[in-house]
Structures are given as C-alpha cells and as structure tokens.
Design an enzyme around this catalytic site. Structure first.
Site, PDB file in Angstrom:
ATOM      1  CB  ILE A  46      58.890 -45.167  13.109  1.00  0.00           C
ATOM      2  CG1 ILE A  46      59.148 -44.486  14.472  1.00  0.00           C
ATOM      3  CG2 ILE A  46      57.480 -45.736  13.060  1.00  0.00           C
ATOM      4  CD1 ILE A  46      58.215 -43.332  14.765  1.00  0.00           C
ATOM      5  N   GLY A  47      62.309 -46.035  13.339  1.00  0.00           N
ATOM      6  CA  GLY A  47      63.650 -45.506  13.115  1.00  0.00           C
ATOM      7  C   GLY A  47      64.669 -46.223  13.977  1.00  0.00           C
ATOM      8  N   GLY A  49      69.091 -46.160  15.181  1.00  0.00           N
ATOM      9  CA  GLY A  49      70.369 -45.465  15.207  1.00  0.00           C
ATOM     10  C   GLY A  49      71.440 -46.379  15.768  1.00  0.00           C
ATOM     11  CB  VAL A  54      62.450 -43.884  16.808  1.00  0.00           C
ATOM     12  CG1 VAL A  54      61.195 -43.026  17.045  1.00  0.00           C
ATOM     13  CG2 VAL A  54      63.708 -43.054  17.037  1.00  0.00           C
ATOM     14  CE  LYS A  69      67.488 -40.207  20.157  1.00  0.00           C
ATOM     15  NZ  LYS A  69      68.081 -38.857  19.924  1.00  0.00           N
ATOM     16  CG  ASP A 163      72.570 -33.376  13.070  1.00  0.00           C
ATOM     17  OD1 ASP A 163      73.145 -33.343  11.965  1.00  0.00           O
ATOM     18  OD2 ASP A 163      72.127 -34.423  13.574  1.00  0.00           O
TER      19      ASP A 163
END
Length: 365
Positions: A46-47, A49, A54, A69, A163
């Site tokens: 789902i993600g 980096g 993730v 993560k 952030d």
C-alpha cells in the site's frame, strides 16, 4: 552404458535450465515468513519509499487489518538506522491520542525492521483532495480541528513532528483523522529555564517537504519547530479548502522564499469565508507574527457551534447547510496541484499551548 550417460547429461541440463527464484523473491519469502510466524497474513503493498515498503496485513492477534512498515537495513542510511528510526519507534510507543495512528509493535531482524500500526481504511488526505478536488469548508473545519488537537497534544508532550503534510494525514473506517509518520519527529523539545527565563529549544535540521516548509526553515536558520509545525498545518488547511498547494514544491529555494514572503494567494475559482481566509493568512506569516494554537482557538471560525457535519465527518442529512462553494461548478474546478489499544483511554489535549510566537536567542539545538 551410453544411454545412461545420455540420461544423466539430460538431467544435468534440465537442472541447469530450471528457473530459480531470484534474490529479491527469496527476500520477499523470508520477509513474509517472519511476519507469518508472528501471526500476520501479508497482503498487498500500500506504499513504498526510498528504503521502506508498507504492506497491508491481517493480524490474528488483534483480529483486524494492520499496516506494516518494512524498513531495509541494507538500503536505509546510517542516520536513519542510528538516529531517526530508533527515535520514531521510541516516540510512537509513548503516544496515545484519538487522532494518532495506533502503534502495535516493532519486530527487528538482522536485515529489517517491521513496524506494525493501525490500518487507515479511508486512505490519506492527499488522496481525498485529489478525488474530490477540494474539501468543503465545513468539513475542512472538522478535520482541521482534529489536526489542531493532535498537534497541540504532541507539543504538550515535548514532541515536534517536523513533517506535517497531506500525505501524512490519513483516515480510519469512521473518517476520523489520524496523524502518521514520525520519522522526522523529535522529543524533549519543551521550553527550558535559563537565566531565570523560559526559552524555547531550537532546531537546525531541515525536515519535510519544501511545499510545507516554513520560511525560517527555507532560510536555513535555527528555528522553533513548534511554530514550523503550525506553519505546516496552515498549508494543509489552505490545500483542503482551495484544492492546491499555496506554494510550489520546487527545489529553487530562493524562488520559494519569495513566494512564502509574499504570502498565500486566494484564487477566484474557489470561494471561502472571510474568517477562514483570515485564519490561513494569520498562520502563514513570518515567525514573529505567526498565530499560536492558543490564539487560534479564540477565533470565530473555530468556534461556530454547528459545522453541518457529524463527528465522523459525514454531512448531516436533516440539517444541511448551504455550502460556501455555491456558484462554483465542481466540474470546472482545477485538479489538485500537489506532489507529493482501546479508544476509551485515548487522550485529548485542549489546554492552552505553552509555546508563544516570540522567538528568543537559540540556546540549544
């Protein structure tokens, strides 16, 4: 005899030609095996980096979907592994608030960290804005109040996020706002007493996205991170109600400094109330003029009794209000220009902010 030799040779050739899993596939299998041993059924990605991924997973222990993560120790920088990641894990373990994503556990192996968190069923604020083009002001007010609550809470705990952006704001199944990603966060940032006076603790590390960075960060001067967090939530509010970022996300710092110094521009294709416009303008000010959370809470825009939305952010059916955006055809609106435990014990912090906007001489970094 020859036939036996032929058979052996064919078997050897077949073995050599047989498809073997590559190194990446091996790593994925080992990674998922570790998670399965700990009771997680790994699902889709789902993600992603630079050094992490993730995954969505189902937790047998918690009987619910979770987000995991996965940080690669081989890809992450030394600073991430020795400073930012340990700090993030330490901070999120000690925080609990209805508007924070819940932390469940961290599993460390020789090659990876696995950080298990609450899964946000309704995606990020960035995704919501891209889908809806902008957030109606009454609903944006609800989300902004929740964001204000959680930022005030972490500041009261001596923690700064550094952030805050639309990508780091997500929603659970009831559309309750959740602040995530404390990768750049820092603790022990309470003001200190020096020489009989209370002085803020300053930071000098550049963190976050250019588009959400306060002018003092862009100028590379020591900054009070609580006030930079406030700047970032102002950028978030503008982006919600206008449907685009107030300032560009370019890497030309000098050009960006000119933009933020001139202040936000309010485009004619989006109508918002004077009170909302006033709040955004007072947030996106130079640091010595920037409004504090305590001051925001006294403004009329945040104190109207009925937002027109229930606690989950759904518009009330029996008591619909006329939207401030009437007269603007949504089909003509421009697309968004942006890149980039138990709830009963969750804490809310509504006490006055201890951080004032006046900046003292830096005494610590």
């Amino acid at each position: 005899m020859n036939s036996k030799t032929d058979i052996i040779q064919k078997e050897l050739q077949s073995a050599l030609l047989e498809k073997r899993p590559n190194e990446e596939e091996d790593q994925i299998k080992r990674r998922e095996s570790v998670l399965e041993i700990n009771g997680y059924q790994v699902k889709e990605t789902i993600g992603t980096g630079a050094f992490s991924i993730v995954k969505k997973a189902f937790s047998k222990t918690h009987d619910r979907s979770v987000a995991i993560k996965i940080v690669s120790k081989q890809k992450a920088t030394k600073d991430v592994l020795t400073k930012f990641l340990p700090r993030e894990i330490e901070l999120v373990r000690g925080l609990k608030h209805v508007n924070l994503i819940r932390f469940y556990e961290c599993i460390e192996t020789t090659l990876r960290f696995y950080i298990v968190m609450q899964y946000a069923e309704n995606g990020s604020l960035l995704q919501l804005i891209r889908k809806e083009k902008f957030i109606p002001e009454a609903r944006a007010k609800l989300f902004f109040n929740q964001l204000l609550n959680v930022v005030e809470y972490i500041h009261s705990m001596g923690i700064v996020h550094r952030d805050i952006k639309c990508e780091n704001i997500v929603f659970d199944e009831t559309f309750t706002l959740k602040l995530i990603d404390f990768g750049f966060a820092r603790g022990n940032m309470h003001p200190v007493v020096a020489g009989g006076k209370i002085k803020p603790v300053f930071s000098k590390t550049f963190c976050g996205s250019h588009a959400y960075a306060s002018p003092e960060i862009l100028k590379s001067v020591a900054y009070q991170p609580q006030l930079s967090d406030i700047w970032a939530i102002g950028v978030v509010l503008y982006t919600m109600v206008i449907g685009r970022l107030p300032f560009s996300n370019e890497n030309n710092i000098n050009a960006l400094i000119k933009q933020v110094s001139a202040g936000p521009k309010f485009h004619k294709d989006r109508s918002i109330s004077d009170d909302c416009r006033d709040l955004i303008t007072r947030i996106l000010k130079p640091v010595d003029e920037r409004i504090t959370i305590e001051e925001m809470r006294r403004l009329s825009w945040l104190n109207e009794n009925d937002s027109g939305y229930d606690d989950s952010g759904n518009e009330k059916i029996l008591e619909k209000r006329i939207k401030l955006e009437t007269g603007v055809d949504e089909s003509e609106a421009k697309q968004v220009d942006i890149n980039n435990n138990d709830n009963s014990s969750d804490q809310q912090c509504t006490s006055p902010s201890v951080y004032k906007r006046k900046v003292a001489t830096p005494n610590k970094f």
